[in-house]
Design an enzyme around this catalytic site. Structure first.
Site, PDB file in Angstrom:
ATOM      1  N   PHE A   7       0.915  -1.283   0.135  1.00 58.31           N
ATOM      2  CA  PHE A   7      -0.139   0.021   0.056  1.00 58.31           C
ATOM      3  C   PHE A   7       0.896   1.060   0.069  1.00 58.31           C
ATOM      4  O   PHE A   7       1.915   1.414   0.640  1.00 58.31           O
ATOM      5  CB  PHE A   7      -0.709   0.075   1.247  1.00 58.31           C
ATOM      6  CG  PHE A   7      -2.164   0.949   1.125  1.00 58.31           C
ATOM      7  CD1 PHE A   7      -3.173   0.552   0.526  1.00 58.31           C
ATOM      8  CD2 PHE A   7      -1.989   2.120   1.953  1.00 58.31           C
ATOM      9  CE1 PHE A   7      -4.001   1.498   0.421  1.00 58.31           C
ATOM     10  CE2 PHE A   7      -2.982   3.176   1.864  1.00 58.31           C
ATOM     11  CZ  PHE A   7      -4.111   3.004   1.001  1.00 58.31           C
ATOM     12  N   TYR A 101     -10.047  -0.378  11.766  1.00 63.34           N
ATOM     13  CA  TYR A 101     -11.366  -0.135  10.990  1.00 63.34           C
ATOM     14  C   TYR A 101     -11.882  -1.040   9.747  1.00 63.34           C
ATOM     15  O   TYR A 101     -12.858  -0.880   9.264  1.00 63.34           O
ATOM     16  CB  TYR A 101     -11.153   1.398  10.185  1.00 63.34           C
ATOM     17  CG  TYR A 101     -10.478   1.495   9.181  1.00 63.34           C
ATOM     18  CD1 TYR A 101     -10.875   1.326   7.868  1.00 63.34           C
ATOM     19  CD2 TYR A 101      -9.317   1.835   9.207  1.00 63.34           C
ATOM     20  CE1 TYR A 101     -10.149   1.021   6.728  1.00 63.34           C
ATOM     21  CE2 TYR A 101      -8.323   1.867   8.132  1.00 63.34           C
ATOM     22  CZ  TYR A 101      -8.648   1.784   6.904  1.00 63.34           C
ATOM     23  OH  TYR A 101      -8.037   1.766   5.860  1.00 63.34           O
TER      24      TYR A 101
END
Length: 275
Positions: A7, A101
């Protein structure tokens, strides 16, 4: 060394760390790591699960290879924590980071986490010292003295509302075994692939996520030429995945609350959109 498929944010941090320490940053794919290690390797930052493809990398063997070269193993667990067993202590991982999350269900903006192996904590020197990681936070002393243990990884005042939401989300895990979660995750993703193969017109999508359970996280990535437009139409119909440039439809499966009926409907709506 940094995962070349990582990422982007991980790459930014790795580049910054290399710049500030005078090291050279070398991007390599996880499969190339064992052959690329050497006596000049200081640390290796890898993703446990590839955020695009959902490929699960071999944390135990890669960590062992990094240690054999005398380097530190740093893992990004954003796409694995809460979806499958990780075993940081068992496999001797040095450092790890992740978010809450996704599969930990903390919601948008929920806190990140840091793991430092117990025997390294007294030597952990945070590049972002803050009053909340001070040995005496209310002493207001001009000199910084890190707190003992993992607390020294803190920085400033945490977002209290986000912490409360995360606390409630984590309470759901009481009595839930991660092995059970993993078994359901694999069953959900298997079923989704079966439904896609049954419903979606042949040749319209191609699965880029490994079929082998040992190489699969808790997501399915499908290559689709018009993926961006397709995902917009899926979201309009209540099937919320996401689009990854240039042509990937990504579907995440959170085993705690996603059911098989949800999976079947997602595949059926995808087929209708692609028809």
């Amino acid at each position: 060394m940094v995962d070349a498929t990582t990422f982007p944010t991980d790459g930014y941090i790795a580049e910054s760390a290399a710049r500030m320490t005078g090291c050279t940053l070398r991007p390599v794919t996880p499969s190339e790591v064992p052959g690329a290690l050497g006596d000049r390797t200081a640390a290796v930052l890898l993703n446990h699960v590839d955020y695009r493809t959902g490929r699960l990398h071999d944390l135990p063997s890669l960590t062992a290879a990094v240690h054999a070269a005398g380097a530190y193993a740093v893992w990004d667990l954003c796409h694995s924590a809460g979806a499958l067993p990780v075993g940081l202590d068992r496999h001797g991982v040095d450092l790890a980071v992740g978010c809450t999350y996704k599969y930990l269900n903390g919601g948008p903006g929920s806190p990140a986490f840091l793991y430092v192996r117990a025997d390294l904590q007294d030597r952990f020197d945070s590049p972002l010292p803050g009053w909340n990681s001070h040995a005496e936070p209310f002493g207001m002393r001009p000199g910084y003295e890190p707190a003992a243990g993992a607390v020294r990884g803190r920085v400033g005042t945490p977002d209290i509302l986000s912490m409360l939401a995360l606390e409630a989300a984590l309470e759901v895990w009481d009595g839930v075994a991660v092995d059970t979660v993993r078994a359901k995750s694999l069953a959900l993703t298997d079923f989704f692939l079966e439904c896609v193969e049954e419903y979606v017109p042949e040749g319209r999508v191609a699965c880029v996520t490994p079929r082998a359970h040992a190489e699969r996280g808790s997501q399915i990535a499908l290559r689709c030429p018009d993926a961006g437009a397709v995902m917009e139409r899926l979201i309009e119909r209540g099937v919320v995945g996401d689009f990854r440039h240039p042509d990937v439809l990504r579907f995440g499966f959170t085993p705690l609350y996603v059911g098989f009926a949800d999976v079947e409907r997602a595949a059926r709506v995808l087929a209708e959109v692609l028809a």
